[in-house]
Scaffold this active site. Structure first.
Site, PDB file in Angstrom:
ATOM      1  N   GLU A 177      15.787  18.052 -35.943  1.00 20.03           N
ATOM      2  CA  GLU A 177      16.225  17.139 -34.878  1.00 20.03           C
ATOM      3  C   GLU A 177      17.541  17.593 -34.241  1.00 20.03           C
ATOM      4  OE1 GLU A 177      16.851  13.037 -36.057  1.00 20.03           O
ATOM      5  OE2 GLU A 177      17.279  12.411 -34.011  1.00 20.03           O
ATOM      6  N   LYS A 219      11.966  17.245 -33.474  1.00 16.17           N
ATOM      7  CA  LYS A 219      12.318  15.895 -32.982  1.00 16.17           C
ATOM      8  C   LYS A 219      13.441  16.030 -31.957  1.00 16.17           C
ATOM      9  CE  LYS A 219      13.972  11.376 -34.513  1.00 16.17           C
ATOM     10  NZ  LYS A 219      13.857  10.315 -35.516  1.00 16.17           N
TER      11      LYS A 219
END
Ligand code: 5MM
Length: 340
Positions: A177, A219
């Site tokens: 992420e 992500k």
């Protein structure tokens, strides 16, 4: 564990019609959320809130995995079932946040580096025993005058790749992420430029660290105007810029991309995802890994009041369903007004 097992888990995380619930708020973040409903952040309140989300009737149909926090992975439902077991029984994969937060990057004013690599191998072994099959690490990149620097981008990308390698070594699928924040007044063009630089650095580092792309999930943020921008780009422009940027940087070997919501309203985050999926065919699954955009309505409806437990669950199931529809491009804004 062989790569086939990792790939199987990654595919299950981004399986058709489902997405991920990010419920891994650290103690300080969940306190902020509870402050918003004037509820004290006690361990029991946090446990009850998470139980409300995880057991929302109907939601499991649309949720492939839940990201837990260290405290939550060790907690139990009221009936004594450990949360990871409760989720697994519903067909939901338990995951765990393993970074220890974004800390000031020494020598680089207003930039951060995400920490948590020390002792990570040992923690991953324990989390695997507790039932986690995927993990999450969030790098934070802010846009403002003179930042981000390429040094901060590369340092964060390097840490993300080291984390991902340790996860795969231990049979755990890494959610990678890198979040470009939507705080500030920057344009969508500036967000696209920075997101491109970040993804380029992240995939360079993942390649250097010999990460199995089939066994990970990305992500990212969406490519979007800053919250305080004067003329914010519309939803169609966000969808087009995000898909364009991802196509330029994310290899098709990555099975899926699960977005963060980053401070968008729940309805905005759902609409953007749906519009992106309408732009298909795409080389990867595009789904959600929302925190606030899945939880906000449920948190408000519950309000910390036992009498509203079922009402909070209804809102959770509604948002999960609408986001599931968005993964096939079949969400319409008019669905927002329909009953939970
Ligand atoms: C749920 O919030 C996560 C943890 O944040 P902290 O470590 O600051 O407590 C966060 O990483 C989250 O998983 C992602 O940002 C996605 O959440 P949003 O709300 O942006 O969809």
């Amino acid at each position: 564990m062989n790569g086939g097992e990792l790939a199987k888990i990654a595919q299950a995380m981004v399986v058709k019609n489902k997405g991920i619930l990010a419920a891994d708020e650290s103690s300080s973040t969940i306190k902020k959320r509870f402050d918003g409903i004037k509820l004290e952040s006690t361990e029991e309140h946090r446990r009850t809130y998470r139980e409300m989300l995880f057991t929302a009737p109907g939601a499991a149909e649309y949720i492939s995995g839940v990201i837990l926090y260290d405290e939550t992975i060790r907690q139990k439902a009221k009936d004594g079932t450990p949360f990871p077991e409760l989720l697994s029984k519903k067909g939901i994969i338990p995951g765990i946040k393993v970074d220890t937060g974004a800390k000031p990057l020494a020598g680089f004013k207003n930039e951060t580096i995400t920490e948590g690599l020390d002792g990570l191998r040992e923690r991953l072994v324990e989390y695997h025993k507790l039932g986690a099959r995927f993990a999450k690490w969030r790098a934070v990149i802010d846009i403002a005058d003179g930042i981000p620097t390429s040094f901060a981008i590369d340092a964060n990308a390097h840490a993300l790749a080291r984390y991902a390698a340790l996860c795969q070594e231990n049979g755990i699928v890494p959610i990678v992420e890198p979040e470009v924040l939507m705080d500030g007044g920057h344009s969508i063009e500036r967000c696209e430029e920075v997101t491109s630089a970040v993804l380029q650095s992240v995939f360079n580092q993942l390649f250097e660290h010999r990460i199995l792309l089939e066994g990970m999930v990305l992500k990212p943020n969406m490519v979007i105007s800053g919250k305080k921008a004067a003329n914010r780009a519309n939803a169609e422009a966000v969808a087009a810029a995000t898909v364009r940027t991802l196509k330029r940087h994310v290899p098709p070997a990555v099975p899926g991309i699960a977005f963060l919501s980053g401070g968008q309203s729940s309805a905005e985050a759902t609409l953007h995802l749906s519009l992106m999926n309408k732009l298909g065919p795409l080389p990867w699954a595009l789904t959600f890994s929302y925190g606030r955009a899945l939880q906000d309505d449920a948190l408000k409806s519950w309000g910390g009041n036992a009498a509203n437990f079922a009402a909070g669950q209804k809102e959770m199931a509604k948002r999960a369903k609408l986001n599931s529809l968005a993964t096939t491009g079949s969400y319409q804004s008019s669905m927002e007004s329909q009953a939970a």
